[in-house]
Design a protein around this motif. Structure first.
Motif, PDB file in Angstrom:
ATOM      1  N   ASP A  88       0.747  -1.456   0.086  1.00  0.00           N
ATOM      2  CA  ASP A  88      -0.207  -0.225  -0.166  1.00  0.00           C
ATOM      3  C   ASP A  88       0.653   1.145   0.114  1.00  0.00           C
ATOM      4  N   LEU A  89       2.100   1.309  -0.410  1.00  0.00           N
ATOM      5  CA  LEU A  89       3.016   2.648  -0.453  1.00  0.00           C
ATOM      6  C   LEU A  89       2.778   2.803  -1.578  1.00  0.00           C
ATOM      7  N   PRO A  90       2.708   4.540  -1.618  1.00  0.00           N
ATOM      8  CA  PRO A  90       3.033   5.442  -2.668  1.00  0.00           C
ATOM      9  C   PRO A  90       3.231   4.809  -4.008  1.00  0.00           C
ATOM     10  N   ARG A  91       2.981   5.567  -4.588  1.00  0.00           N
ATOM     11  CA  ARG A  91       3.548   5.182  -6.164  1.00  0.00           C
ATOM     12  C   ARG A  91       4.274   5.957  -7.590  1.00  0.00           C
ATOM     13  N   THR A  92       5.091   6.463  -7.972  1.00  0.00           N
ATOM     14  CA  THR A  92       5.726   7.693  -8.754  1.00  0.00           C
ATOM     15  C   THR A  92       4.645   7.535  -9.615  1.00  0.00           C
ATOM     16  N   PRO A  93       4.187   8.475 -10.083  1.00  0.00           N
ATOM     17  CA  PRO A  93       3.197   8.431 -11.845  1.00  0.00           C
ATOM     18  C   PRO A  93       3.931   6.944 -12.648  1.00  0.00           C
ATOM     19  N   ALA A  94       4.951   6.184 -12.872  1.00  0.00           N
ATOM     20  CA  ALA A  94       5.933   5.787 -13.661  1.00  0.00           C
ATOM     21  C   ALA A  94       5.520   3.842 -12.677  1.00  0.00           C
ATOM     22  N   GLY A  95       5.533   4.509 -11.360  1.00  0.00           N
ATOM     23  CA  GLY A  95       5.092   3.422 -11.066  1.00  0.00           C
ATOM     24  C   GLY A  95       5.728   1.961  -9.869  1.00  0.00           C
ATOM     25  N   ARG A  96       6.986   3.488  -9.877  1.00  0.00           N
ATOM     26  CA  ARG A  96       8.019   2.856  -8.997  1.00  0.00           C
ATOM     27  C   ARG A  96       7.300   3.691  -7.418  1.00  0.00           C
ATOM     28  N   ILE A  97       7.489   2.385  -6.679  1.00  0.00           N
ATOM     29  CA  ILE A  97       7.258   3.063  -5.051  1.00  0.00           C
ATOM     30  C   ILE A  97       8.158   4.244  -4.620  1.00  0.00           C
ATOM     31  N   VAL A  98       8.191   5.182  -3.606  1.00  0.00           N
ATOM     32  CA  VAL A  98       7.907   6.043  -3.427  1.00  0.00           C
ATOM     33  C   VAL A  98       9.259   6.202  -2.067  1.00  0.00           C
ATOM     34  N   ARG A  99      10.362   6.104  -2.693  1.00  0.00           N
ATOM     35  CA  ARG A  99      11.214   5.576  -1.760  1.00  0.00           C
ATOM     36  C   ARG A  99      11.646   6.522  -0.110  1.00  0.00           C
ATOM     37  N   SER A 100      10.789   7.448   0.023  1.00  0.00           N
ATOM     38  CA  SER A 100      11.023   8.425   1.420  1.00  0.00           C
ATOM     39  C   SER A 100       9.284   6.706   2.044  1.00  0.00           C
ATOM     40  N   ALA A 101       8.718   6.701   2.061  1.00  0.00           N
ATOM     41  CA  ALA A 101       7.782   6.273   2.145  1.00  0.00           C
ATOM     42  C   ALA A 101       8.389   4.487   2.676  1.00  0.00           C
ATOM     43  N   ALA A 102       8.931   4.010   1.089  1.00  0.00           N
ATOM     44  CA  ALA A 102       9.217   2.819   1.962  1.00  0.00           C
ATOM     45  C   ALA A 102      10.113   3.091   3.099  1.00  0.00           C
ATOM     46  N   ASP A 103      10.958   3.692   2.847  1.00  0.00           N
ATOM     47  CA  ASP A 103      11.971   4.242   4.659  1.00  0.00           C
ATOM     48  C   ASP A 103      11.541   4.322   5.617  1.00  0.00           C
ATOM     49  N   ALA A 104      10.009   4.908   5.529  1.00  0.00           N
ATOM     50  CA  ALA A 104       9.570   5.287   6.832  1.00  0.00           C
ATOM     51  C   ALA A 104       8.874   3.600   7.403  1.00  0.00           C
ATOM     52  N   ALA A 105       8.413   2.514   6.367  1.00  0.00           N
ATOM     53  CA  ALA A 105       7.483   2.204   6.522  1.00  0.00           C
ATOM     54  C   ALA A 105       9.069   0.883   7.472  1.00  0.00           C
ATOM     55  N   PHE A 106      10.131   0.950   7.000  1.00  0.00           N
ATOM     56  CA  PHE A 106      11.255  -0.730   6.861  1.00  0.00           C
ATOM     57  C   PHE A 106      11.002  -0.530   8.348  1.00  0.00           C
ATOM     58  N   PRO A 107      11.323   0.500   9.381  1.00  0.00           N
ATOM     59  CA  PRO A 107      11.361   0.429  10.625  1.00  0.00           C
ATOM     60  C   PRO A 107      10.931  -0.954  11.532  1.00  0.00           C
ATOM     61  N   ALA A 108       9.669  -0.967  11.148  1.00  0.00           N
ATOM     62  CA  ALA A 108       8.611  -1.937  11.550  1.00  0.00           C
ATOM     63  C   ALA A 108       9.203  -3.168  11.988  1.00  0.00           C
ATOM     64  N   TYR A 109       9.650  -3.223   9.906  1.00  0.00           N
ATOM     65  CA  TYR A 109      10.150  -5.031   9.474  1.00  0.00           C
ATOM     66  C   TYR A 109      11.323  -4.870  10.442  1.00  0.00           C
TER      67      TYR A 109
END
Length: 159
Positions: A88-109
């Motif tokens: 459910d991470l936000p994506r750019t118009p090209a379909g790639r995951i927004v890096r800052s959102a992925a970095d923010a979700a990372f600590p939980a994992y």
């Protein structure tokens, strides 16, 4: 339907690359025997050295195919258990995951793995988080750790 197509597209790509590699391995193997049959000592030495290439290539191919099969097996199991990370991470118009959102979700994992380092499911999810953050090297290492734990004591037991 799109996911079905994507899944088979990836498998078709893997099959195509595998077929090319097997063809190359067969040609290299055949060429090494031609060189080994040459009366010149230098040609024989090259043939012996060249014989190593298809052996190493076959080992790497088998290792990667087994890794892919194990990863798919773990993903199917986690999916059946409802334990796959939600995409459910936000994506750019090209379909790639927004890096800052992925970095923010990372600590939980990462915290999940730190809390239970022997849990293959946690390592699998951490691998997905690394991949989403764009760190393919660590994602692969985490997935290998997940696969090792899965083989050791997780393949038959639910958690």
């Amino acid at each position: 339907m799109a996911r079905f197509y994507q899944q088979h597209k990836v498998k078709a790509g893997v099959l195509f690359i595998t077929a090319l590699l097997v063809f190359w391995l067969a040609v290299a193997f055949q060429r090494s025997f031609l060189l080994l049959g040459d009366p010149e000592p230098v040609a024989k030495a090259l043939g012996a050295g060249y014989l190593l290439l298809p052996c190493i290539g076959a080992w790497a191919l088998i290792r990667e195919l087994l890794f892919g099969a194990r990863t798919e097996q773990m993903a199917r199991r986690l999916g059946a258990e409802g334990g796959l990370p939600v995409d459910d991470l936000p994506r750019t118009p090209a379909g790639r995951i927004v890096r800052s959102a992925a970095d923010a979700a990372f600590p939980a994992y990462q915290a999940e793995v730190e809390a239970d380092p022997e849990n293959w499911r946690a390592w699998f999810r951490l691998s997905c988080a690394y991949d989403a953050a764009g760190d393919r090297k660590r994602a692969r290492r985490a997935m290998r750790d997940a696969a090792a734990l899965y083989r050791e004591h997780g393949a038959g037991t639910p958690s």
